[in-house]
Motif scaffolding. Structure first.
Motif, PDB file in Angstrom:
ATOM      1  N   THR A   1      47.003  26.338  44.057  1.00 36.39           N
ATOM      2  CA  THR A   1      47.427  26.384  42.660  1.00 36.39           C
ATOM      3  C   THR A   1      46.592  27.304  41.778  1.00 36.39           C
ATOM      4  OG1 THR A   1      46.046  24.475  42.125  1.00 36.39           O
ATOM      5  CG2 THR A   1      48.337  24.031  42.765  1.00 36.39           C
ATOM      6  N   LYS A   2      45.478  27.838  42.305  1.00 37.50           N
ATOM      7  CA  LYS A   2      44.631  28.652  41.435  1.00 37.50           C
ATOM      8  C   LYS A   2      43.754  29.603  42.246  1.00 37.50           C
ATOM      9  CE  LYS A   2      41.212  25.028  41.348  1.00 37.50           C
ATOM     10  NZ  LYS A   2      40.677  23.889  40.683  1.00 37.50           N
ATOM     11  N   LEU A   3      43.232  30.571  41.535  1.00 32.38           N
ATOM     12  CA  LEU A   3      42.279  31.543  42.074  1.00 32.38           C
ATOM     13  C   LEU A   3      41.107  31.566  41.103  1.00 32.38           C
ATOM     14  CD1 LEU A   3      41.670  33.818  44.150  1.00 32.38           C
ATOM     15  CD2 LEU A   3      42.817  35.380  42.587  1.00 32.38           C
ATOM     16  N   GLU A   4      39.880  31.335  41.618  1.00 36.30           N
ATOM     17  CA  GLU A   4      38.701  31.269  40.758  1.00 36.30           C
ATOM     18  C   GLU A   4      37.584  32.132  41.326  1.00 36.30           C
ATOM     19  OE1 GLU A   4      38.816  26.914  38.724  1.00 36.30           O
ATOM     20  OE2 GLU A   4      38.104  26.960  40.797  1.00 36.30           O
ATOM     21  N   ALA A   5      36.732  32.610  40.417  1.00 35.51           N
ATOM     22  CA  ALA A   5      35.531  33.356  40.804  1.00 35.51           C
ATOM     23  C   ALA A   5      34.300  32.616  40.273  1.00 35.51           C
ATOM     24  CB  ALA A   5      35.590  34.771  40.225  1.00 35.51           C
TER      25      ALA A   5
ATOM     26  N   TRP B   1      24.263  34.823  52.308  1.00 32.64           N
ATOM     27  CA  TRP B   1      25.002  33.658  51.875  1.00 32.64           C
ATOM     28  C   TRP B   1      26.265  33.480  52.707  1.00 32.64           C
ATOM     29  CZ3 TRP B   1      25.109  35.141  46.003  1.00 32.64           C
ATOM     30  CH2 TRP B   1      23.822  35.027  45.466  1.00 32.64           C
ATOM     31  N   LEU B   2      26.478  32.262  53.160  1.00 31.50           N
ATOM     32  CA  LEU B   2      27.693  31.898  53.877  1.00 31.50           C
ATOM     33  C   LEU B   2      28.464  30.921  53.001  1.00 31.50           C
ATOM     34  CD1 LEU B   2      29.381  31.743  56.588  1.00 31.50           C
ATOM     35  CD2 LEU B   2      28.047  29.668  57.046  1.00 31.50           C
ATOM     36  N   ALA B   3      29.684  31.280  52.623  1.00 27.52           N
ATOM     37  CA  ALA B   3      30.555  30.363  51.882  1.00 27.52           C
ATOM     38  C   ALA B   3      31.407  29.614  52.902  1.00 27.52           C
ATOM     39  CB  ALA B   3      31.447  31.122  50.916  1.00 27.52           C
ATOM     40  N   VAL B   4      31.519  28.298  52.707  1.00 31.10           N
ATOM     41  CA  VAL B   4      32.283  27.450  53.614  1.00 31.10           C
ATOM     42  C   VAL B   4      33.232  26.596  52.788  1.00 31.10           C
ATOM     43  CG1 VAL B   4      32.131  25.602  55.338  1.00 31.10           C
ATOM     44  CG2 VAL B   4      30.353  27.366  55.251  1.00 31.10           C
ATOM     45  N   GLY B   5      34.524  26.728  53.041  1.00 24.20           N
ATOM     46  CA  GLY B   5      35.525  25.892  52.391  1.00 24.20           C
ATOM     47  C   GLY B   5      35.945  24.780  53.341  1.00 24.20           C
ATOM     48  N   THR B   6      36.000  23.543  52.846  1.00 21.72           N
ATOM     49  CA  THR B   6      36.349  22.420  53.706  1.00 21.72           C
ATOM     50  C   THR B   6      37.746  21.898  53.386  1.00 21.72           C
ATOM     51  OG1 THR B   6      35.529  20.645  52.285  1.00 21.72           O
ATOM     52  CG2 THR B   6      33.914  21.745  53.721  1.00 21.72           C
TER      53      THR B   6
ATOM     54  N   GLY C   1      28.652  46.139  43.771  1.00 20.97           N
ATOM     55  CA  GLY C   1      27.806  47.321  43.690  1.00 20.97           C
ATOM     56  C   GLY C   1      26.447  47.108  43.068  1.00 20.97           C
ATOM     57  N   GLY C   2      25.540  46.467  43.773  1.00 22.27           N
ATOM     58  CA  GLY C   2      24.188  46.255  43.279  1.00 22.27           C
ATOM     59  C   GLY C   2      23.961  44.901  42.632  1.00 22.27           C
ATOM     60  N   LYS C   3      24.996  44.288  42.117  1.00 27.37           N
ATOM     61  CA  LYS C   3      24.897  42.949  41.554  1.00 27.37           C
ATOM     62  C   LYS C   3      25.198  41.934  42.657  1.00 27.37           C
ATOM     63  CE  LYS C   3      26.809  44.203  37.041  1.00 27.37           C
ATOM     64  NZ  LYS C   3      27.949  43.925  36.141  1.00 27.37           N
ATOM     65  N   PRO C   4      24.746  40.693  42.489  1.00 24.62           N
ATOM     66  CA  PRO C   4      25.126  39.672  43.468  1.00 24.62           C
ATOM     67  C   PRO C   4      26.647  39.538  43.541  1.00 24.62           C
ATOM     68  CG  PRO C   4      23.366  38.869  42.075  1.00 24.62           C
ATOM     69  CD  PRO C   4      23.828  40.175  41.482  1.00 24.62           C
ATOM     70  N   PRO C   5      27.179  39.324  44.738  1.00 26.65           N
ATOM     71  CA  PRO C   5      28.637  39.209  44.869  1.00 26.65           C
ATOM     72  C   PRO C   5      29.164  37.942  44.198  1.00 26.65           C
ATOM     73  CG  PRO C   5      27.559  38.611  46.918  1.00 26.65           C
ATOM     74  CD  PRO C   5      26.483  39.125  46.000  1.00 26.65           C
ATOM     75  N   LEU C   6      30.417  37.986  43.808  1.00 27.63           N
ATOM     76  CA  LEU C   6      31.083  36.811  43.248  1.00 27.63           C
ATOM     77  C   LEU C   6      31.758  36.044  44.377  1.00 27.63           C
ATOM     78  CD1 LEU C   6      32.891  38.151  40.049  1.00 27.63           C
ATOM     79  CD2 LEU C   6      30.837  36.731  40.157  1.00 27.63           C
ATOM     80  N   LEU C   7      31.670  34.733  44.330  1.00 27.92           N
ATOM     81  CA  LEU C   7      32.370  33.875  45.276  1.00 27.92           C
ATOM     82  C   LEU C   7      33.796  33.705  44.769  1.00 27.92           C
ATOM     83  CD1 LEU C   7      32.556  31.891  47.649  1.00 27.92           C
ATOM     84  CD2 LEU C   7      31.617  30.138  46.121  1.00 27.92           C
ATOM     85  N   ILE C   8      34.756  34.035  45.603  1.00 32.34           N
ATOM     86  CA  ILE C   8      36.167  33.907  45.259  1.00 32.34           C
ATOM     87  C   ILE C   8      36.741  32.738  46.046  1.00 32.34           C
ATOM     88  CG2 ILE C   8      38.413  35.071  45.179  1.00 32.34           C
ATOM     89  CD1 ILE C   8      36.190  36.409  43.470  1.00 32.34           C
ATOM     90  N   VAL C   9      37.425  31.828  45.346  1.00 30.27           N
ATOM     91  CA  VAL C   9      38.020  30.656  45.983  1.00 30.27           C
ATOM     92  C   VAL C   9      39.494  30.609  45.591  1.00 30.27           C
ATOM     93  CG1 VAL C   9      37.974  28.150  46.203  1.00 30.27           C
ATOM     94  CG2 VAL C   9      35.822  29.405  45.859  1.00 30.27           C
ATOM     95  N   SER C  10      40.346  30.527  46.610  1.00 26.21           N
ATOM     96  CA  SER C  10      41.774  30.372  46.332  1.00 26.21           C
ATOM     97  C   SER C  10      42.238  29.032  46.863  1.00 26.21           C
ATOM     98  CB  SER C  10      42.587  31.508  46.963  1.00 26.21           C
ATOM     99  OG  SER C  10      42.601  31.386  48.364  1.00 26.21           O
TER     100      SER C  10
ATOM    101  N   SER D   1      36.052  33.800  49.902  1.00 22.89           N
ATOM    102  CA  SER D   1      35.724  35.195  50.151  1.00 22.89           C
ATOM    103  C   SER D   1      34.640  35.601  49.151  1.00 22.89           C
ATOM    104  CB  SER D   1      36.956  36.090  49.988  1.00 22.89           C
ATOM    105  OG  SER D   1      36.675  37.408  50.417  1.00 22.89           O
ATOM    106  N   TRP D   2      34.146  36.814  49.301  1.00 25.04           N
ATOM    107  CA  TRP D   2      33.148  37.345  48.377  1.00 25.04           C
ATOM    108  C   TRP D   2      33.642  38.668  47.822  1.00 25.04           C
ATOM    109  CZ3 TRP D   2      29.031  34.482  46.997  1.00 25.04           C
ATOM    110  CH2 TRP D   2      28.637  33.442  47.841  1.00 25.04           C
ATOM    111  N   LEU D   3      33.355  38.917  46.547  1.00 22.51           N
ATOM    112  CA  LEU D   3      33.687  40.180  45.897  1.00 22.51           C
ATOM    113  C   LEU D   3      32.401  40.941  45.664  1.00 22.51           C
ATOM    114  CD1 LEU D   3      35.687  42.064  44.427  1.00 22.51           C
ATOM    115  CD2 LEU D   3      35.244  40.722  42.366  1.00 22.51           C
ATOM    116  N   SER D   4      32.229  42.045  46.373  1.00 21.59           N
ATOM    117  CA  SER D   4      31.041  42.883  46.225  1.00 21.59           C
ATOM    118  C   SER D   4      31.077  43.569  44.869  1.00 21.59           C
ATOM    119  CB  SER D   4      31.012  43.925  47.354  1.00 21.59           C
ATOM    120  OG  SER D   4      29.844  44.677  47.276  1.00 21.59           O
TER     121      SER D   4
END
Length: 180
Positions: free
Chosen positions: A171-175, A120-125, A159-168, A154-157
């Motif tokens: 004004t906010k930080l979301e997963a 997976w490639l995350a792309v922020g525009t 350990g065996g589960k699919p990574p979480l997509l992190i977006v900053s 970014s991605w949060l690994s």
């Protein structure tokens, strides 16, 4: 440890983004970047060799990584602008062969990150959208809108589960959990 210069190149200009991976599958990482010419450039780790690739569009960002554990070499993912739609993303091999390409809506790529353990490639525009692209097939698998000006991804690994997509944003930080 002293931050001493090992090598430099002034043969290309307007270098904004850089990545480094073994893109030839020979165990030797290369430095991958773009330039004002809109091309992708590969430099040997010691800076003595350079190869220029054409992504098929004006490339201004690059990332590289193995999109599958069985891949012998890392895939180069170039991002930039296309005359037709706006954002263009394409995968290349070190010899310049195009694996896939996809075009997205108008705007410009601000950030990009390959997920650990997933293709997976995350792309922020710069217009506030975040797209997740399957880096094997070149297909968009998720879209998130309304992420403000220039979201960083970014991605949060996990350990065996699919990574979480992190977006900053400013004004906010979301997963986000991607379920594909």
């Amino acid at each position: 440890s002293l931050g001493q210069l090992v090598w430099k190149s002034t043969t290309i200009g307007n270098v904004w983004h850089v990545s480094a991976e073994d893109v030839r599958g020979d165990g030797k990482p290369m430095v991958i970047t773009t330039s004002a010419s809109g091309r992708v450039h590969l430099f040997s780790a010691d800076g003595t060799e350079r190869k220029d690739l054409d992504a098929g569009f004006y490339a201004n960002m690059v990332r590289a990584g193995k999109v599958s554990e069985k891949d012998p070499a890392a895939t180069i993912v170039a991002m930039g602008t296309s005359a037709a739609k706006g954002i263009a993303i394409g995968a290349l091999s070190a010899d310049g062969a195009r694996k896939w390409s996809v075009e997205l809506a108008q705007g410009a790529v601000y950030s990009a990150y390959l997920a650990p353990g997933k293709p997976w490639l995350a792309v922020g525009t710069q217009t506030g959208q975040v797209h997740v692209v399957d880096a094997v097939r070149g297909a968009v698998i998720a879209n998130i809108d309304g992420q403000g000006v220039a979201p960083e991804v970014s991605w949060l690994s996990q350990g065996g589960k699919p990574p979480l997509l992190i977006v900053s944003t400013r004004t906010k930080l979301e997963a986000f959990r991607i379920t594909n």
